[in-house]
Design a protein around this motif. Structure first.
Motif, PDB file in Angstrom:
ATOM      1  N   ALA A 273      71.100  -5.108  -9.205  1.00 20.45           N
ATOM      2  CA  ALA A 273      70.690  -3.782  -8.738  1.00 20.45           C
ATOM      3  C   ALA A 273      69.743  -3.879  -7.552  1.00 20.45           C
ATOM      4  O   ALA A 273      68.903  -4.785  -7.476  1.00 20.45           O
ATOM      5  CB  ALA A 273      70.018  -3.021  -9.879  1.00 20.45           C
ATOM      6  N   ASN A 274      69.875  -2.943  -6.607  1.00 15.36           N
ATOM      7  CA  ASN A 274      68.950  -2.876  -5.484  1.00 15.36           C
ATOM      8  C   ASN A 274      67.552  -2.528  -5.972  1.00 15.36           C
ATOM      9  O   ASN A 274      67.373  -1.631  -6.799  1.00 15.36           O
ATOM     10  CB  ASN A 274      69.416  -1.820  -4.474  1.00 15.36           C
ATOM     11  N   ARG A 275      66.565  -3.239  -5.495  1.00 16.07           N
ATOM     12  CA  ARG A 275      65.164  -2.968  -5.814  1.00 16.07           C
ATOM     13  C   ARG A 275      64.953  -2.907  -7.332  1.00 16.07           C
ATOM     14  O   ARG A 275      64.237  -2.059  -7.848  1.00 16.07           O
ATOM     15  CB  ARG A 275      64.718  -1.656  -5.170  1.00 16.07           C
ATOM     16  N   SER A 276      65.597  -3.839  -8.052  1.00 12.63           N
ATOM     17  CA  SER A 276      65.511  -3.810  -9.511  1.00 12.63           C
ATOM     18  C   SER A 276      64.088  -4.057  -9.996  1.00 12.63           C
ATOM     19  O   SER A 276      63.639  -3.443 -10.964  1.00 12.63           O
ATOM     20  CB  SER A 276      66.453  -4.846 -10.117  1.00 12.63           C
ATOM     21  N   VAL A 277      63.354  -4.952  -9.313  1.00 11.96           N
ATOM     22  CA  VAL A 277      61.978  -5.217  -9.719  1.00 11.96           C
ATOM     23  C   VAL A 277      61.117  -3.978  -9.513  1.00 11.96           C
ATOM     24  O   VAL A 277      60.291  -3.612 -10.357  1.00 11.96           O
ATOM     25  CB  VAL A 277      61.402  -6.420  -8.931  1.00 11.96           C
ATOM     26  N   HIS A 278      61.345  -3.292  -8.370  1.00 12.89           N
ATOM     27  CA  HIS A 278      60.595  -2.068  -8.102  1.00 12.89           C
ATOM     28  C   HIS A 278      60.913  -1.006  -9.158  1.00 12.89           C
ATOM     29  O   HIS A 278      60.007  -0.333  -9.670  1.00 12.89           O
ATOM     30  CB  HIS A 278      60.955  -1.539  -6.713  1.00 12.89           C
ATOM     31  N   ALA A 279      62.206  -0.874  -9.506  1.00 11.63           N
ATOM     32  CA  ALA A 279      62.605   0.122 -10.506  1.00 11.63           C
ATOM     33  C   ALA A 279      61.989  -0.181 -11.860  1.00 11.63           C
ATOM     34  O   ALA A 279      61.488   0.712 -12.550  1.00 11.63           O
ATOM     35  CB  ALA A 279      64.124   0.166 -10.613  1.00 11.63           C
ATOM     36  N   ALA A 280      62.014  -1.464 -12.252  1.00 13.71           N
ATOM     37  CA  ALA A 280      61.438  -1.840 -13.536  1.00 13.71           C
ATOM     38  C   ALA A 280      59.931  -1.605 -13.553  1.00 13.71           C
ATOM     39  O   ALA A 280      59.365  -1.164 -14.564  1.00 13.71           O
ATOM     40  CB  ALA A 280      61.741  -3.312 -13.831  1.00 13.71           C
ATOM     41  N   SER A 281      59.275  -1.862 -12.425  1.00 14.61           N
ATOM     42  CA  SER A 281      57.827  -1.641 -12.341  1.00 14.61           C
ATOM     43  C   SER A 281      57.483  -0.160 -12.443  1.00 14.61           C
ATOM     44  O   SER A 281      56.537   0.226 -13.142  1.00 14.61           O
ATOM     45  CB  SER A 281      57.289  -2.207 -11.024  1.00 14.61           C
ATOM     46  N   LYS A 282      58.263   0.682 -11.747  1.00  8.51           N
ATOM     47  CA  LYS A 282      58.006   2.118 -11.803  1.00  8.51           C
ATOM     48  C   LYS A 282      58.258   2.676 -13.197  1.00  8.51           C
ATOM     49  O   LYS A 282      57.518   3.543 -13.681  1.00  8.51           O
ATOM     50  CB  LYS A 282      58.880   2.845 -10.783  1.00  8.51           C
ATOM     51  N   MET A 283      59.295   2.159 -13.861  1.00  7.03           N
ATOM     52  CA  MET A 283      59.575   2.597 -15.220  1.00  7.03           C
ATOM     53  C   MET A 283      58.438   2.203 -16.162  1.00  7.03           C
ATOM     54  O   MET A 283      57.984   2.987 -16.999  1.00  7.03           O
ATOM     55  CB  MET A 283      60.899   1.994 -15.710  1.00  7.03           C
ATOM     56  N   THR A 284      57.955   0.979 -16.011  1.00  6.06           N
ATOM     57  CA  THR A 284      56.845   0.518 -16.847  1.00  6.06           C
ATOM     58  C   THR A 284      55.593   1.347 -16.606  1.00  6.06           C
ATOM     59  O   THR A 284      54.877   1.718 -17.536  1.00  6.06           O
ATOM     60  CB  THR A 284      56.546  -0.964 -16.562  1.00  6.06           C
ATOM     61  N   GLU A 285      55.353   1.660 -15.329  1.00  7.47           N
ATOM     62  CA  GLU A 285      54.193   2.482 -15.008  1.00  7.47           C
ATOM     63  C   GLU A 285      54.297   3.865 -15.657  1.00  7.47           C
ATOM     64  O   GLU A 285      53.308   4.422 -16.154  1.00  7.47           O
ATOM     65  CB  GLU A 285      54.069   2.635 -13.490  1.00  7.47           C
ATOM     66  N   ALA A 286      55.512   4.413 -15.683  1.00  5.42           N
ATOM     67  CA  ALA A 286      55.705   5.744 -16.250  1.00  5.42           C
ATOM     68  C   ALA A 286      55.433   5.781 -17.749  1.00  5.42           C
ATOM     69  O   ALA A 286      54.935   6.773 -18.281  1.00  5.42           O
ATOM     70  CB  ALA A 286      57.124   6.229 -15.966  1.00  5.42           C
ATOM     71  N   VAL A 287      55.780   4.686 -18.444  1.00  5.39           N
ATOM     72  CA  VAL A 287      55.611   4.687 -19.904  1.00  5.39           C
ATOM     73  C   VAL A 287      54.333   3.973 -20.349  1.00  5.39           C
ATOM     74  O   VAL A 287      54.060   3.876 -21.543  1.00  5.39           O
ATOM     75  CB  VAL A 287      56.828   4.029 -20.597  1.00  5.39           C
ATOM     76  N   LEU A 288      53.565   3.495 -19.381  1.00  7.02           N
ATOM     77  CA  LEU A 288      52.367   2.719 -19.703  1.00  7.02           C
ATOM     78  C   LEU A 288      51.424   3.416 -20.691  1.00  7.02           C
ATOM     79  O   LEU A 288      50.896   2.775 -21.597  1.00  7.02           O
ATOM     80  CB  LEU A 288      51.623   2.358 -18.410  1.00  7.02           C
ATOM     81  N   PRO A 289      51.181   4.728 -20.548  1.00  3.66           N
ATOM     82  CA  PRO A 289      50.261   5.379 -21.489  1.00  3.66           C
ATOM     83  C   PRO A 289      50.708   5.307 -22.944  1.00  3.66           C
ATOM     84  O   PRO A 289      49.906   5.484 -23.846  1.00  3.66           O
ATOM     85  CB  PRO A 289      50.233   6.835 -21.003  1.00  3.66           C
ATOM     86  N   TRP A 290      52.003   5.064 -23.167  1.00  2.00           N
ATOM     87  CA  TRP A 290      52.502   5.012 -24.546  1.00  2.00           C
ATOM     88  C   TRP A 290      52.685   3.595 -25.054  1.00  2.00           C
ATOM     89  O   TRP A 290      53.149   3.396 -26.168  1.00  2.00           O
ATOM     90  CB  TRP A 290      53.844   5.756 -24.630  1.00  2.00           C
TER      91      TRP A 290
END
Length: 321
Positions: A273-290
């Motif tokens: 996937a294009n920018r897969s590391v960036h996508a995974a990082s953004k997803m992790t950031e979004a769910v970080l509070p939980w």
């Protein structure tokens, strides 16, 4: 549904044909047995002679004579013919019947099950076709929308796959949610060639999965199938098929091998996937509070305070001069 299934069986079954041919000449007791079989065909196929005699209310000798009256050599031959009509559906039941008669400890059963899954995984790995794998990953990454189709046990696999693909795909969802197959049918009405349907079906195959995969093909959507063998009803409907060996002794199928193949394909998608590391990082950031941390209680406090007050930050105390 029960009536429709019995009617279809009566049209096609050799046993039903024999019952219909001989019914006028059967004795009262034998007609009673015949009526029970016709009304409870699947249950009768799973019964021993003792169980059938008890259910009908006749003696063992009468149950055996009933089989002879239908021109079978005896009850075992009669039951074998019934089982043949439901071979794929009853295969797990017959395997279970055979296995439970063999003495074994719980540890031995668990070890045997793990060994069987390891064999399934190795067979699945050996069956991988590089071109099919590449095409499957391309289909996933190029699709405008992805609908993951699976019912029964495959509904849980569909949910896991949707969860794994979400960071790397524009729109992906499992259709095995509230509303069931009819709701999926409503969604599939809008399918076109830009969409991908990932269909999951392993023994025992669910009719709704096959029907909706057929609907997807009719709408010109791409179909990627995950199934167990070339004889699966999904294979003629799919553009690409990936196979998992799912043999198991005490249940219908091995979900472990199916899940491992699904997760492996999701790993391949993440890799390409294009920018897969960036996508995974953004997803992790979004769910970080939980997500739980060693100081997880502080995270929850920060969320609750964020609405009505400023978060407290711990700064080092100023040095007194």
């Amino acid at each position: 549904m029960q009536h429709a299934a019995v009617t279809a069986w009566q049209r096609e079954s050799a046993v039903a044909a024999r019952i219909g041919k001989t019914y006028p000449e059967l004795s009262k007791a034998h007609r009673k047995a015949a009526d029970y079989v016709l009304a409870n065909v699947f249950r009768a196929a799973t019964m021993t002679i003792d169980e059938l005699a008890d259910a009908v209310g006749v003696s063992l000798a009468t149950a055996n004579r009933f089989a002879h009256a239908l021109d079978f050599d005896g009850y075992p031959a009669f039951r074998a013919a019934l089982v043949l009509d439901f071979a794929s559906s009853l295969a797990p039941v017959e395997k279970l019947r055979d296995q439970v008669q063999r003495p074994a400890t719980s540890a031995e059963i668990i070890a045997a099950a793990l060994s069987a899954d390891m064999q399934n995984l190795e067979a699945t790995r050996r069956a991988l076709a590089p071109a099919q794998c590449d095409q499957a990953v391309s289909m996933i990454l190029n699709a405008e929308r992805i609908f993951i189709l699976g019912f029964g046990a495959s509904a849980f696999l569909a949910g896991i796959m949707a969860h794994a693909l979400e960071p790397y795909c524009r729109t992906v969802q499992s259709v095995a949610g509230p509303g069931g197959p009819s709701q999926a049918g409503r969604q599939f009405f809008k399918l076109d060639q830009r969409d991908l349907v990932i269909a999951l079906a392993f023994p025992r195959y669910v009719t709704d999965t096959v029907t909706l995969a057929m609907r997807a093909k009719e709408r010109s959507a791409q179909v990627l199938a995950f199934t167990d063998s070339p004889t699966s009803p999904l294979v003629p409907l799919a553009n690409v098929t990936l196979y998992a060996q799912t043999e198991r002794q005490l249940s219908a199928t091995s979900d472990a091998a199916s899940l491992a193949l699904i997760q492996a394909v999701c790993d391949a998608v993440a890799h390409r996937a294009n920018r897969s590391v960036h996508a995974a990082s953004k997803m992790t950031e979004a769910v970080l509070p939980w997500l739980y941390h060693a100081n997880g209680s502080d995270q929850s406090k920060a969320r609750s305070k964020g609405k009505g007050s400023k978060a407290v930050t711990n700064k080092p105390a100023a040095k007194v001069k």
